[in-house]
Design a protein around this motif. Structure first.
Motif, PDB file in Angstrom:
ATOM      1  N   PRO A  74      27.140  42.143  30.590  1.00  0.00           N
ATOM      2  CA  PRO A  74      26.618  41.195  31.569  1.00  0.00           C
ATOM      3  C   PRO A  74      26.050  39.920  30.938  1.00  0.00           C
ATOM      4  N   ASP A  75      25.781  39.969  29.634  1.00  0.00           N
ATOM      5  CA  ASP A  75      25.271  38.780  28.940  1.00  0.00           C
ATOM      6  C   ASP A  75      26.389  37.878  28.441  1.00  0.00           C
ATOM      7  N   ASP A  76      27.633  38.337  28.550  1.00  0.00           N
ATOM      8  CA  ASP A  76      28.792  37.531  28.132  1.00  0.00           C
ATOM      9  C   ASP A  76      29.148  36.596  29.282  1.00  0.00           C
ATOM     10  N   GLU A  77      28.833  35.328  29.130  1.00  0.00           N
ATOM     11  CA  GLU A  77      29.028  34.360  30.206  1.00  0.00           C
ATOM     12  C   GLU A  77      30.490  34.149  30.565  1.00  0.00           C
ATOM     13  N   SER A  78      31.402  34.548  29.726  1.00  0.00           N
ATOM     14  CA  SER A  78      32.819  34.327  30.010  1.00  0.00           C
ATOM     15  C   SER A  78      33.330  35.203  31.149  1.00  0.00           C
ATOM     16  N   ILE A  79      32.595  36.229  31.507  1.00  0.00           N
ATOM     17  CA  ILE A  79      33.063  37.098  32.593  1.00  0.00           C
ATOM     18  C   ILE A  79      32.678  36.575  33.963  1.00  0.00           C
ATOM     19  N   GLU A 108      23.824  46.375  36.498  1.00  0.00           N
ATOM     20  CA  GLU A 108      24.147  45.088  35.907  1.00  0.00           C
ATOM     21  C   GLU A 108      25.054  44.208  36.758  1.00  0.00           C
ATOM     22  N   PHE A 109      25.804  44.819  37.685  1.00  0.00           N
ATOM     23  CA  PHE A 109      26.825  44.056  38.395  1.00  0.00           C
ATOM     24  C   PHE A 109      26.798  44.301  39.895  1.00  0.00           C
ATOM     25  N   PHE A 110      27.203  43.281  40.620  1.00  0.00           N
ATOM     26  CA  PHE A 110      27.459  43.378  42.045  1.00  0.00           C
ATOM     27  C   PHE A 110      28.948  43.102  42.209  1.00  0.00           C
ATOM     28  N   VAL A 111      29.664  43.994  42.872  1.00  0.00           N
ATOM     29  CA  VAL A 111      31.105  43.840  43.036  1.00  0.00           C
ATOM     30  C   VAL A 111      31.395  43.262  44.414  1.00  0.00           C
ATOM     31  N   GLU A 112      32.170  42.195  44.432  1.00  0.00           N
ATOM     32  CA  GLU A 112      32.584  41.564  45.672  1.00  0.00           C
ATOM     33  C   GLU A 112      34.101  41.616  45.735  1.00  0.00           C
ATOM     34  N   ILE A 113      34.632  41.770  46.937  1.00  0.00           N
ATOM     35  CA  ILE A 113      36.082  41.819  47.069  1.00  0.00           C
ATOM     36  C   ILE A 113      36.569  40.682  47.947  1.00  0.00           C
ATOM     37  N   ALA A 114      37.765  40.244  47.656  1.00  0.00           N
ATOM     38  CA  ALA A 114      38.465  39.261  48.487  1.00  0.00           C
ATOM     39  C   ALA A 114      39.854  39.835  48.737  1.00  0.00           C
ATOM     40  N   VAL A 115      40.267  39.833  49.991  1.00  0.00           N
ATOM     41  CA  VAL A 115      41.538  40.444  50.359  1.00  0.00           C
ATOM     42  C   VAL A 115      42.592  39.362  50.552  1.00  0.00           C
ATOM     43  N   LEU A 125      34.718  52.616  35.141  1.00  0.00           N
ATOM     44  CA  LEU A 125      35.247  52.416  33.784  1.00  0.00           C
ATOM     45  C   LEU A 125      35.321  50.941  33.432  1.00  0.00           C
ATOM     46  N   LYS A 126      35.790  50.115  34.348  1.00  0.00           N
ATOM     47  CA  LYS A 126      35.924  48.677  34.090  1.00  0.00           C
ATOM     48  C   LYS A 126      34.561  48.027  33.859  1.00  0.00           C
ATOM     49  N   LEU A 127      33.596  48.352  34.686  1.00  0.00           N
ATOM     50  CA  LEU A 127      32.272  47.763  34.541  1.00  0.00           C
ATOM     51  C   LEU A 127      31.596  48.197  33.253  1.00  0.00           C
ATOM     52  N   ALA A 128      31.892  49.418  32.802  1.00  0.00           N
ATOM     53  CA  ALA A 128      31.306  49.912  31.553  1.00  0.00           C
ATOM     54  C   ALA A 128      31.788  49.115  30.347  1.00  0.00           C
ATOM     55  N   THR A 129      32.944  48.464  30.455  1.00  0.00           N
ATOM     56  CA  THR A 129      33.485  47.694  29.322  1.00  0.00           C
ATOM     57  C   THR A 129      32.961  46.253  29.298  1.00  0.00           C
ATOM     58  N   LEU A 130      32.265  45.848  30.347  1.00  0.00           N
ATOM     59  CA  LEU A 130      31.805  44.468  30.438  1.00  0.00           C
ATOM     60  C   LEU A 130      30.367  44.323  29.959  1.00  0.00           C
TER      61      LEU A 130
END
Length: 180
Positions: A165-170, A132-139, A158-163
């Motif tokens: 993907p259909d909630d546009e606020s994220i 469901e997610f692609f994680v990008e980092i910024a340093v 754990l964090k991604l499991a709580t999100l």
């Protein structure tokens, strides 16, 4: 045929890659390498495998360029008035000059350490499975230590499991700001 892991050296990746462009680069570098003297080959081969692949390959390319221009090339000649040995003494007609082939963009040792830690983090992220997610980092800043890959993976899993993907606020907008 796959991508290069962040922590894999350019030399190792280029050596193992089956991509067409990798073969072309290998062919060029091997051809250029064949034009070096055996002594120069030995020293440069070790440097290509280990330290600053960028500087070592740049030195090889500069040598090949000078050779193709039909310049006379003395490798690591003694230079009067110093104990240093520049990479090349080049002669072309009545001209002669020294060449030191160095990349000005080579990072300092502390930068290499920081980039290595970042590459390790990127490799962790690239091996995570998330449909469901692609994680990008910024340093923003680099710390002195590397967090454990297991801790990073567990936290993100754990964090991604709580999100949802259909909630546009994220999601974030084009400026990187969270949208309500």
């Amino acid at each position: 045929m796959g991508p290069k892991p962040e922590l894999e050296s350019d030399y190792v990746y280029l050596d193992r890659s089956g991509r067409a462009w990798s073969g072309q680069v290998r062919d060029f570098l091997e051809g250029a390498f064949a034009h070096l003297t055996p002594d120069h080959q030995k020293g440069l081969a070790a440097r290509l495998r280990t330290e600053g692949y960028g500087s070592a390959s740049f030195e090889l390319i500069v040598h090949e360029l000078l050779r193709c221009r039909r310049c006379g090339i003395s490798v690591e000649p003694p230079k009067q008035g110093t104990t240093k040995h520049p990479d090349f003494l080049v002669t072309s007609g009545s001209l002669s000059f020294y060449v030191e082939a160095v990349l000005a963009t080579e990072p300092k040792p502390d930068e290499v350490a920081a980039f290595t830690r970042l590459a390790a983090l990127q490799d962790v992220l690239n091996t995570m499975e998330s449909r469901e997610f692609f994680v990008e980092i910024a340093v923003d800043a680099f710390g002195p230590d590397q967090p454990k890959a297991k801790d990073i993976r567990n936290f993100l899993t754990l964090k991604l499991a709580t999100l949802d993907p259909d909630d546009e606020s994220i999601w974030v907008d084009d400026e990187g700001e969270y949208t309500p």
